[in-house]
Enzyme design. Structure first.
Site, short mmCIF file in Angstrom:
data_model
loop_
_atom_site.label_atom_id
_atom_site.label_comp_id
_atom_site.label_asym_id
_atom_site.label_seq_id
_atom_site.Cartn_x
_atom_site.Cartn_y
_atom_site.Cartn_z
N CYS A 33 0.83 -1.22 0.00
CA CYS A 33 0.00 0.00 0.00
C CYS A 33 0.84 1.24 0.00
O CYS A 33 0.31 2.33 0.15
CB CYS A 33 -1.01 0.10 1.14
SG CYS A 33 -1.25 -1.16 2.29
N ASP A 35 2.99 2.12 2.27
CA ASP A 35 3.11 2.65 3.63
C ASP A 35 4.58 2.87 3.98
O ASP A 35 5.43 2.05 3.68
CB ASP A 35 2.54 1.67 4.66
CG ASP A 35 1.09 1.34 4.40
OD1 ASP A 35 0.35 2.25 4.00
OD2 ASP A 35 0.70 0.18 4.61
N CYS A 58 -1.77 3.97 4.78
CA CYS A 58 -3.19 3.69 4.89
C CYS A 58 -3.64 3.74 6.35
O CYS A 58 -2.82 3.76 7.27
CB CYS A 58 -3.51 2.33 4.28
SG CYS A 58 -2.82 0.96 5.20
N CYS A 102 0.15 -4.60 7.14
CA CYS A 102 0.42 -3.33 7.84
C CYS A 102 0.87 -3.60 9.26
O CYS A 102 1.69 -2.86 9.80
CB CYS A 102 -0.81 -2.44 7.82
SG CYS A 102 -1.44 -2.16 6.16
ZN LIG Z 1 -1.22 -0.51 4.51
#
Ligand SMILES: [Zn+2]
Length: 123
Positions: A33, A35, A58, A102
């Site tokens: 993503c 990040d 995110c 994440c």
């Molecule tokens: Zn993420």
């Protein structure tokens, strides 16, 4: 899709910012993503007395960094090293499977900051 705890930590993240003259800094990123997570540690007598983070990413990345700072604050370096992404997810009452990476990032950021600390200590 997200638990109340995830939403809470996303809307009101704890320990946001940076620490000047931090004893350990770790930065990690994931391509999935996009990040980027940066963790700053203040360590006295092998205990984490302060921790701050900056995350560009995110909502799940922000929530996992926020909860992981709470999980390691006041802990010893060894206790913080034992932090797992599963503990992060459990503390948030779960994450959607697509967002589990994440939580892995949060674990890696904490470990990178501790490794940086140990390197500076000459360990
Ligand atoms: Zn993420």
């Amino acid at each position: 899709m997200y638990s109340e705890k995830v939403m809470d930590h996303f809307m009101n993240p704890r320990n946001v910012g940076e620490i000047e003259n931090a004893d350990g800094v770790g930065q990690v990123g994931n391509a999935k993503c996009g990040d980027i997570m940066k963790v700053y540690l203040k360590i006295e007598n092998d205990r984490i007395v302060d921790v701050k983070f900056k995350t560009f990413g995110c909502g799940a990345a922000i929530a996992t960094s926020s909860i992981s700072t709470e999980l390691i604050k006041g802990k010893t370096v060894d206790e913080a090293l034992a932090l797992t992404n599963k503990a992060v997810v459990d503390a948030l009452d779960g994450l959607p499977p697509v967002k589990l990476h994440c939580s892995v990032l949060a674990e890696e950021a904490v470990k990178a900051a501790i490794e940086d600390y140990k390197k500076r200590q000459g360990k």
